[in-house]
Design an enzyme around this catalytic site. Structure first.
Site, PDB file in Angstrom:
ATOM      1  N   HIS A 310       0.849  -1.199   0.000  1.00  0.00           N
ATOM      2  CA  HIS A 310       0.000   0.000   0.000  1.00  0.00           C
ATOM      3  C   HIS A 310       0.877   1.239   0.000  1.00  0.00           C
ATOM      4  O   HIS A 310       1.926   1.250   0.650  1.00  0.00           O
ATOM      5  CB  HIS A 310      -0.897   0.015   1.244  1.00  0.00           C
ATOM      6  N   ASP A 367      -8.005  -5.410  -0.071  1.00  0.00           N
ATOM      7  CA  ASP A 367      -8.497  -6.330  -1.097  1.00  0.00           C
ATOM      8  C   ASP A 367      -8.111  -7.791  -0.867  1.00  0.00           C
ATOM      9  O   ASP A 367      -8.548  -8.661  -1.611  1.00  0.00           O
ATOM     10  CB  ASP A 367      -7.957  -5.889  -2.476  1.00  0.00           C
TER      11      ASP A 367
HETATM   12  C1  SDX Z   1      -6.206  -0.067  -3.060  1.00  0.00           C
HETATM   13  O1  SDX Z   1      -4.369   4.451  -2.146  1.00  0.00           O
HETATM   14  C2  SDX Z   1      -5.357   3.880  -1.538  1.00  0.00           C
HETATM   15  O2  SDX Z   1      -5.774   4.290  -0.494  1.00  0.00           O
HETATM   16  C3  SDX Z   1      -5.971   2.673  -2.273  1.00  0.00           C
HETATM   17  C4  SDX Z   1      -6.976   1.804  -1.501  1.00  0.00           C
HETATM   18  C5  SDX Z   1      -8.282   2.541  -1.265  1.00  0.00           C
HETATM   19  O3  SDX Z   1      -8.993   2.179  -0.327  1.00  0.00           O
HETATM   20  O4  SDX Z   1      -8.607   3.418  -2.062  1.00  0.00           O
HETATM   21  O5  SDX Z   1      -6.445   1.391  -0.253  1.00  0.00           O
HETATM   22  C6  SDX Z   1      -7.359   0.540  -2.319  1.00  0.00           C
HETATM   23  O6  SDX Z   1      -5.940   0.328  -4.175  1.00  0.00           O
HETATM   24  C7  SDX Z   1      -5.370  -1.148  -2.371  1.00  0.00           C
HETATM   25  C8  SDX Z   1      -4.162  -1.604  -3.229  1.00  0.00           C
HETATM   26  C9  SDX Z   1      -4.594  -2.746  -4.137  1.00  0.00           C
HETATM   27  N1  SDX Z   1      -3.502  -3.143  -5.034  1.00  0.00           N
HETATM   28  C10 SDX Z   1      -2.855  -4.321  -4.949  1.00  0.00           C
HETATM   29  O7  SDX Z   1      -3.075  -5.135  -4.046  1.00  0.00           O
HETATM   30  C11 SDX Z   1      -1.858  -4.588  -6.065  1.00  0.00           C
HETATM   31  C12 SDX Z   1      -0.525  -5.053  -5.506  1.00  0.00           C
HETATM   32  N2  SDX Z   1       0.119  -3.935  -4.833  1.00  0.00           N
HETATM   33  C13 SDX Z   1       1.029  -3.105  -5.511  1.00  0.00           C
HETATM   34  O8  SDX Z   1       0.937  -2.980  -6.868  1.00  0.00           O
HETATM   35  C14 SDX Z   1       1.472  -1.850  -4.736  1.00  0.00           C
HETATM   36  O9  SDX Z   1       1.822  -2.244  -3.474  1.00  0.00           O
HETATM   37  C15 SDX Z   1       0.546  -0.620  -4.671  1.00  0.00           C
HETATM   38  C16 SDX Z   1       0.061  -0.171  -6.039  1.00  0.00           C
HETATM   39  C17 SDX Z   1      -0.668  -0.913  -3.792  1.00  0.00           C
HETATM   40  C18 SDX Z   1       1.340   0.571  -4.016  1.00  0.00           C
HETATM   41  O10 SDX Z   1       2.321   0.993  -4.888  1.00  0.00           O
HETATM   42  P1  SDX Z   1       3.500   2.003  -4.518  1.00  0.00           P
HETATM   43  O11 SDX Z   1       3.211   2.731  -3.260  1.00  0.00           O
HETATM   44  O12 SDX Z   1       3.779   2.823  -5.718  1.00  0.00           O
HETATM   45  O13 SDX Z   1       4.719   1.034  -4.192  1.00  0.00           O
HETATM   46  P2  SDX Z   1       5.720   0.420  -5.246  1.00  0.00           P
HETATM   47  O14 SDX Z   1       4.971  -0.222  -6.349  1.00  0.00           O
HETATM   48  O15 SDX Z   1       6.744   1.451  -5.598  1.00  0.00           O
HETATM   49  O16 SDX Z   1       6.376  -0.721  -4.374  1.00  0.00           O
HETATM   50  C19 SDX Z   1       7.526  -0.520  -3.550  1.00  0.00           C
HETATM   51  C20 SDX Z   1       8.369  -1.769  -3.626  1.00  0.00           C
HETATM   52  C21 SDX Z   1       8.777  -2.132  -5.070  1.00  0.00           C
HETATM   53  O17 SDX Z   1       9.964  -2.891  -4.957  1.00  0.00           O
HETATM   54  P3  SDX Z   1      11.390  -2.156  -5.204  1.00  0.00           P
HETATM   55  O18 SDX Z   1      11.348  -1.493  -6.534  1.00  0.00           O
HETATM   56  O19 SDX Z   1      11.557  -1.182  -4.074  1.00  0.00           O
HETATM   57  O20 SDX Z   1      12.401  -3.284  -5.154  1.00  0.00           O
HETATM   58  O21 SDX Z   1       7.595  -2.927  -3.177  1.00  0.00           O
HETATM   59  C22 SDX Z   1       7.413  -3.853  -4.250  1.00  0.00           C
HETATM   60  C23 SDX Z   1       7.692  -3.061  -5.555  1.00  0.00           C
HETATM   61  O22 SDX Z   1       8.091  -3.905  -6.608  1.00  0.00           O
HETATM   62  N3  SDX Z   1       6.011  -4.285  -4.188  1.00  0.00           N
HETATM   63  C24 SDX Z   1       5.598  -5.550  -4.346  1.00  0.00           C
HETATM   64  C25 SDX Z   1       4.207  -5.513  -4.148  1.00  0.00           C
HETATM   65  N4  SDX Z   1       3.812  -4.247  -3.872  1.00  0.00           N
HETATM   66  C26 SDX Z   1       4.931  -3.507  -3.907  1.00  0.00           C
HETATM   67  N5  SDX Z   1       6.249  -6.679  -4.636  1.00  0.00           N
HETATM   68  C27 SDX Z   1       5.497  -7.805  -4.738  1.00  0.00           C
HETATM   69  N6  SDX Z   1       4.153  -7.856  -4.547  1.00  0.00           N
HETATM   70  C28 SDX Z   1       3.484  -6.716  -4.251  1.00  0.00           C
HETATM   71  N7  SDX Z   1       2.174  -6.729  -4.073  1.00  0.00           N
END
Ligand code: SDX
Length: 432
Positions: A310, A367
């Site tokens: 998140h 989720d």
């Molecule tokens: C919602 O914003 C809100 O409030 C949203 C929400 C709401 O109520 O409105 O809470 C609802 O959208 C929940 C999120 C649902 N999405 C997912 O479950 C999809 C999986 N999650 C990710 O795609 C991600 O964690 C996000 C999109 C939720 C957040 O993205 P960020 O803040 O831009 O973080 P990032 O992608 O830059 O991740 C940071 C690091 C990265 O690794 P590095 O480059 O530092 O090595 O963490 C890794 C990412 O690759 N990472 C994951 C991961 N989520 C982040 N690695 C594996 N699996 C994951 N799920």
């Protein structure tokens, strides 16, 4: 909120240091107020993904991502889930206060009164392919409400907005149920004054002329709680879309339709569908929790652990805790086990103890468990994000209304850091 008591100093090349006001919000968090930075210095700020940018002041929702706190209008999410139903929480978000008994009754009556869909709108559903993704139909139907229920010149603008808000909260529920009936090739079931908001939804979805449908009180409770969990989450992607569209003075239905489109993506609300698809795939392929976690850690796999991570929460999302508990309660009722719940719980255990997830503070988000409950209620996987939208609606509306009253009230329009060519001359067609 306090302003102009504290200042940050910015030192830029070949300029005198400038003092920038620091805002302290009601919870003590600090922001640097750069709104006149470009005018004062010629510089803009660069913050792709708006990771550090506050786009507005807002009194609707408070999220503390370090401590895992979520409050709507000052009420803790646990308190609301335990003591209110969804209609009361919708009222709280939209109007600012919880309703008293009379207000609650009147609001429920109004929602019932506005719940029918214009007869001509019903033919729209029938024009969509049965296999159309429900979110595409929901977005189209929401903006279509502005065609069927245009503004009325003879009523006061405040009442106009009130009416549009009530219509939207009520009719979106009917629209989602009609999308389902159309997908199944079944006749629509109209809402009834006899039922509460969530009972009505379940009845419109599942009533049958050939098998008696009994509304299960546990599903009504679960639905109320799920919708409350989704009702708002400050400046997330879809709410930001609603505010941005609203900032051009677009109407409420159009702005909410944009929010629905933004929610659809699997990195946002579409994750609830993606979580179940991931669990089903892993179960079919006999993948262990450790296999799934290993795959999510491989950067070149293009695979993420859906329902994890998140932007704001760097600890357990408080909604995921409630959803997990609710999921166990709903599944326990039938006395059956769900192999997908077992896999999800194993996955959580493996992931939260894995160094990759720990270092990045990745925990289950809202989720991760909700789809397992929707599924048990009978909602098909491709409609989970519509359920998220139904819950998020009061939040979107509250933000749209707040934006409309914001004294700053400027159209949303970010700047950019340009990376294209400096200047070029057009060659004649033959010379290109
Ligand atoms: C919602 O914003 C809100 O409030 C949203 C929400 C709401 O109520 O409105 O809470 C609802 O959208 C929940 C999120 C649902 N999405 C997912 O479950 C999809 C999986 N999650 C990710 O795609 C991600 O964690 C996000 C999109 C939720 C957040 O993205 P960020 O803040 O831009 O973080 P990032 O992608 O830059 O991740 C940071 C690091 C990265 O690794 P590095 O480059 O530092 O090595 O963490 C890794 C990412 O690759 N990472 C994951 C991961 N989520 C982040 N690695 C594996 N699996 C994951 N799920």
């Amino acid at each position: 909120m306090e302003t102009n008591k504290e200042f940050a100093t910015l030192i830029l090349p070949e300029k005198d240091p400038i003092r920038i006001p620091v805002i302290t919000d009601n919870m003590g968090a600090k922001s640097i107020d750069i709104h006149s930075l470009r005018k004062d210095t010629g510089y803009i700020t660069y913050d792709p993904g708006f990771v550090n940018t506050g786009s507005c002041t807002s009194g609707i929702c408070y999220v503390n991502g370090e401590q895992g706190i979520l409050r709507y209008r000052g009420y803790d999410i646990e308190d609301l889930v335990e003591n209110c139903d969804f209609v009361e929480v919708a009222y709280l978000l939209i109007k600012g206060e919880l309703p008293n008994t009379t207000e609650r009754r009147r609001y429920a009556e109004l929602l019932n009164k506005e719940s029918l869909l214009h007869h001509d709108m019903q033919s729209f559903f029938r024009s969509y392919p049965f296999k159309a993704h429900p979110m595409s139909v929901l977005a189209a139907m929401s903006v279509s409400l502005s065609a069927f229920y245009p503004e009325m010149d003879d009523i006061d603008p405040e009442l106009q907005v009130d009416l549009a808000v009530t219509r939207l909260v009520s009719k979106v529920r009917t629209i989602i149920a009609f999308i389902y009936r159309h997908m199944k090739g079944e006749d629509f079931v109209n809402p009834s004054y006899k039922y509460s908001y969530c009972e009505n939804f379940l009845n419109m979805m599942f009533k049958s002329s050939v098998i008696e449908y009994q509304i299960n009180p546990l599903y009504v409770k679960a639905l109320n709680q799920l919708l409350i969990l989704h009702a708002d989450h400050e400046q997330n992607c879809s709410t930001t879309a609603v505010r941005l569209i609203g900032s051009s003075d677009a109407n409420l239905y159009a702005s909410v339709s944009a929010g629905i489109c933004a929610l659809w993506g699997p990195k946002h609300g579409g994750a609830n569908q993606a979580v179940i698809e991931m669990l089903e795939f892993a179960h079919e392929q006999k993948m262990s929790a450790q296999d799934i976690v290993n795959k999510a850690k491989q950067k070149d796999s293009g695979f993420l652990l859906m329902g994890f991570g998140h932007r704001v929460y760097k600890t357990y999302d408080p909604r995921a805790k409630i959803a997990k508990r609710l999921c166990q309660e709903v599944l326990a009722e039938s006395g059956e086990t769900d192999p997908l719940l077992e896999l999800a719980m194993e996955l959580e255990e493996v992931a939260v103890n894995d160094s990759y997830f720990k270092e990045r503070s990745l925990y289950p988000n809202v989720d991760f468990y909700t789809g397992l409950i929707f599924r048990r209620i009978g909602i098909p996987t491709n409609m989970f994000t519509c359920m998220f939208a139904m819950g998020r609606l009061p939040g979107w509306i509250a933000h749209w209304l707040e934006w409309n009253k914001d004294p700053y009230g400027k159209i949303g329009r970010p700047r950019q850091v340009y990376s294209g060519p400096y200047i070029r001359k057009v060659q004649s067609l033959n010379d290109r």
